[in-house]
Design an enzyme around this catalytic site. Structure first.
Site, short mmCIF file in Angstrom:
data_model
loop_
_atom_site.label_atom_id
_atom_site.label_comp_id
_atom_site.label_asym_id
_atom_site.label_seq_id
_atom_site.Cartn_x
_atom_site.Cartn_y
_atom_site.Cartn_z
N HIS A 78 38.80 36.50 53.09
CA HIS A 78 39.08 37.16 51.82
C HIS A 78 40.49 37.70 51.82
O HIS A 78 41.12 37.85 52.86
CB HIS A 78 38.04 38.24 51.50
CG HIS A 78 38.31 39.57 52.11
ND1 HIS A 78 39.05 40.53 51.47
CD2 HIS A 78 37.95 40.11 53.29
CE1 HIS A 78 39.12 41.61 52.24
NE2 HIS A 78 38.46 41.38 53.35
N CYS A 79 41.00 37.93 50.61
CA CYS A 79 42.33 38.51 50.41
C CYS A 79 42.20 39.49 49.25
O CYS A 79 41.24 40.26 49.21
CB CYS A 79 43.36 37.41 50.19
SG CYS A 79 42.95 36.29 48.84
N LYS A 80 43.11 39.46 48.30
CA LYS A 80 42.99 40.35 47.15
C LYS A 80 42.19 39.69 46.03
O LYS A 80 41.30 40.30 45.46
CB LYS A 80 44.38 40.76 46.65
CG LYS A 80 44.32 41.79 45.53
CD LYS A 80 45.70 42.29 45.14
CE LYS A 80 45.58 43.32 44.02
NZ LYS A 80 46.90 43.75 43.56
N SER A 106 37.25 38.24 46.26
CA SER A 106 37.77 38.98 47.40
C SER A 106 37.77 40.49 47.20
O SER A 106 36.79 41.05 46.69
CB SER A 106 39.16 38.45 47.77
OG SER A 106 39.04 37.21 48.45
N TRP A 107 38.85 41.18 47.60
CA TRP A 107 38.89 42.64 47.53
C TRP A 107 38.64 43.13 46.11
O TRP A 107 37.96 44.14 45.91
CB TRP A 107 40.23 43.19 48.04
CG TRP A 107 40.27 44.68 47.86
CD1 TRP A 107 40.87 45.35 46.85
CD2 TRP A 107 39.60 45.65 48.66
NE1 TRP A 107 40.62 46.70 46.97
CE2 TRP A 107 39.84 46.91 48.08
CE3 TRP A 107 38.82 45.59 49.81
CZ2 TRP A 107 39.34 48.09 48.61
CZ3 TRP A 107 38.32 46.78 50.34
CH2 TRP A 107 38.58 48.00 49.74
#
Length: 116
Positions: A78-80, A106-107
């Protein structure tokens, strides 16, 4: 382009009960300082991911306090928003990992559902 399975919020929420699955946050450390991170995740910025996944078992364990994943272990990235996580998942597949997922949203999805 490799086809990458998608992880959903409920699966991420259940990760504390599944220590055999590894959640990797590929954002930069300064982004984590701003937002915090999803419980159980380890941070390996996208630019370092391939090198880190090539570490020896003992080096990976020492650095991340987690067992280095085997090629068949489930990896969730995951990332943003999910874009870098997709690139990370494709890179992991390129290194021979076969059970790879992208937490799409993600985030941003996590923070919204967790009311952060």
């Amino acid at each position: 382009m490799a086809s990458v399975n998608i992880a959903e919020y409920d699966e991420i929420k259940a990760l504390p009960d599944h220590p055999e699955k590894l959640l990797i946050d590929v954002r930069e450390p300064n982004e984590l300082k701003e937002t915090g991170q999803i419980p159980t995740s380890i941070n390996i910025p996208l630019g370092q991911l391939e090198d880190e996944l090539k570490l020896s078992d003992s080096e990976f364990q020492a650095k991340y306090q987690r067992n280095k994943p085997n090629p068949s272990d489930e990896l969730i990235f995951h990332c943003k928003l999910g874009g870098r996580a997709q690139k990370a998942a494709e890179a992991a597949i390129g290194l021979g990992f076969t059970n790879v997922k992208n937490y799409k949203g993600s985030w941003t999805d996590w923070a919204q559902k967790e009311n952060l």
